[in-house]
Design a protein around this motif. Structure first.
Motif, PDB file in Angstrom:
ATOM      1  N   ALA A  67       0.730  -1.178   0.527  1.00 51.32           N
ATOM      2  CA  ALA A  67       0.024   0.319   0.346  1.00 51.32           C
ATOM      3  C   ALA A  67       0.787   1.495   0.295  1.00 51.32           C
ATOM      4  N   GLY A  68       1.973   1.222   0.392  1.00 53.97           N
ATOM      5  CA  GLY A  68       2.736   2.762   0.743  1.00 53.97           C
ATOM      6  C   GLY A  68       3.545   2.370  -0.325  1.00 53.97           C
ATOM      7  N   ALA A  69       4.211   1.582  -1.784  1.00 51.76           N
ATOM      8  CA  ALA A  69       5.012   1.884  -2.622  1.00 51.76           C
ATOM      9  C   ALA A  69       3.266   2.414  -3.588  1.00 51.76           C
ATOM     10  N   ALA A  70       2.258   1.918  -3.089  1.00 51.05           N
ATOM     11  CA  ALA A  70       1.777   2.240  -4.604  1.00 51.05           C
ATOM     12  C   ALA A  70       0.839   3.642  -4.285  1.00 51.05           C
ATOM     13  N   ASP A  71       0.938   3.672  -2.907  1.00 50.41           N
ATOM     14  CA  ASP A  71       0.888   5.437  -2.691  1.00 50.41           C
ATOM     15  C   ASP A  71       2.054   6.798  -3.354  1.00 50.41           C
ATOM     16  N   THR A  72       2.549   5.560  -3.470  1.00 48.12           N
ATOM     17  CA  THR A  72       3.652   6.819  -4.093  1.00 48.12           C
ATOM     18  C   THR A  72       3.418   7.226  -5.686  1.00 48.12           C
ATOM     19  N   GLY A  73       2.743   6.564  -6.115  1.00 52.67           N
ATOM     20  CA  GLY A  73       2.573   7.101  -7.494  1.00 52.67           C
ATOM     21  C   GLY A  73       3.404   5.530  -8.550  1.00 52.67           C
TER      22      GLY A  73
END
Length: 228
Positions: A67-73
């Motif tokens: 989720a954190g990686a996805a949140d960075t775009g």
């Protein structure tokens, strides 16, 4: 301008890495377990004109990392720093090891960087660099007793980075581990040799000067190879 992702970015050396890359005009994704407890980082983000953003990521948790990686775009990641880690027990455990503690140390210090790599892997391209924080106590050449779980986890991390380097060679992605030095952080204590800024400055210089021939190596904060 480089796109830079940094785990454990709320304090210590990682916070200095954030500061240094911002000063260079890089786009920085700061990954922390709990953004509500990183006031200095949040203030830096608010004043960064969009160059710094703060994202939730617990490297010990699969779902949180994804989720954190996805949140960075979706932008390419030019430089990925695996800094987040835990020390585990600070006493010798030769006779009475706490294996729940061992499991936590290996989950965060070894599986964590692997989770982070896999989450960002689709965004790594030729010339991208992975810099993972190891330790000299994880080197077979370092005669240091105690810290058994931590030392063993860092030895495993060094080997993991070599595996990544070999597996990513054809893609032109570079992966190394680095000993940050004995640093005046919560882990190193106030009596340590280096300030977080000194360590971070050396590591940024090392990261920016990496060549394909250096991939898979273990280096000191000042760029010198470290035997392991």
């Amino acid at each position: 301008m480089a796109n830079v992702a940094i785990t454990g970015a709320g304090r210590g050396i990682a916070l200095e890495l954030v500061r240094l890359h911002l000063a260079k005009g890089d786009r920085v994704y700061a990954l922390v377990r709990d953004p509500s407890r990183t006031d200095e980082l949040n203030d830096m983000a608010a004043a960064s004109n969009g160059l710094l953003s703060v994202h939730t990521m617990d490297v010990g948790d699969d779902a949180s990392v994804k989720a954190g990686a996805a949140d960075t775009g979706r932008d390419t990641i030019d430089l990925l720093y695996n800094v987040a880690g835990v020390s585990g027990s600070t006493k010798s455990e030769l006779e009475n090891a706490d294996f729940a503690d061992w499991a936590d140390v290996f989950n965060v210090n070894v599986s964590g960087p692997m989770r982070v790599f896999q989450a960002f892997n689709p965004r790594l391209v030729a010339g991208s660099r992975i810099v993972s924080f190891g330790s000299q106590v994880g080197a077979s050449t370092w005669p240091s007793p105690g810290f058994e779980a931590y030392s063993a986890s860092k030895a495993a991390l060094h080997r993991l980075m070599l595996s990544l380097a070999l597996g990513l060679k054809d893609r032109g992605v570079i992966a190394i581990s680095v000993h940050p030095g004995w640093v005046q952080t919560d882990m190193g204590g106030p009596q340590a040799d280096l300030t977080p800024q000194e360590s971070a400055e050396g590591i940024v210089a090392l990261a920016e000067g990496l060549t394909p021939e250096m991939s898979g190596g273990f280096y000191k904060w000042n760029g010198e190879p470290h035997a392991w």
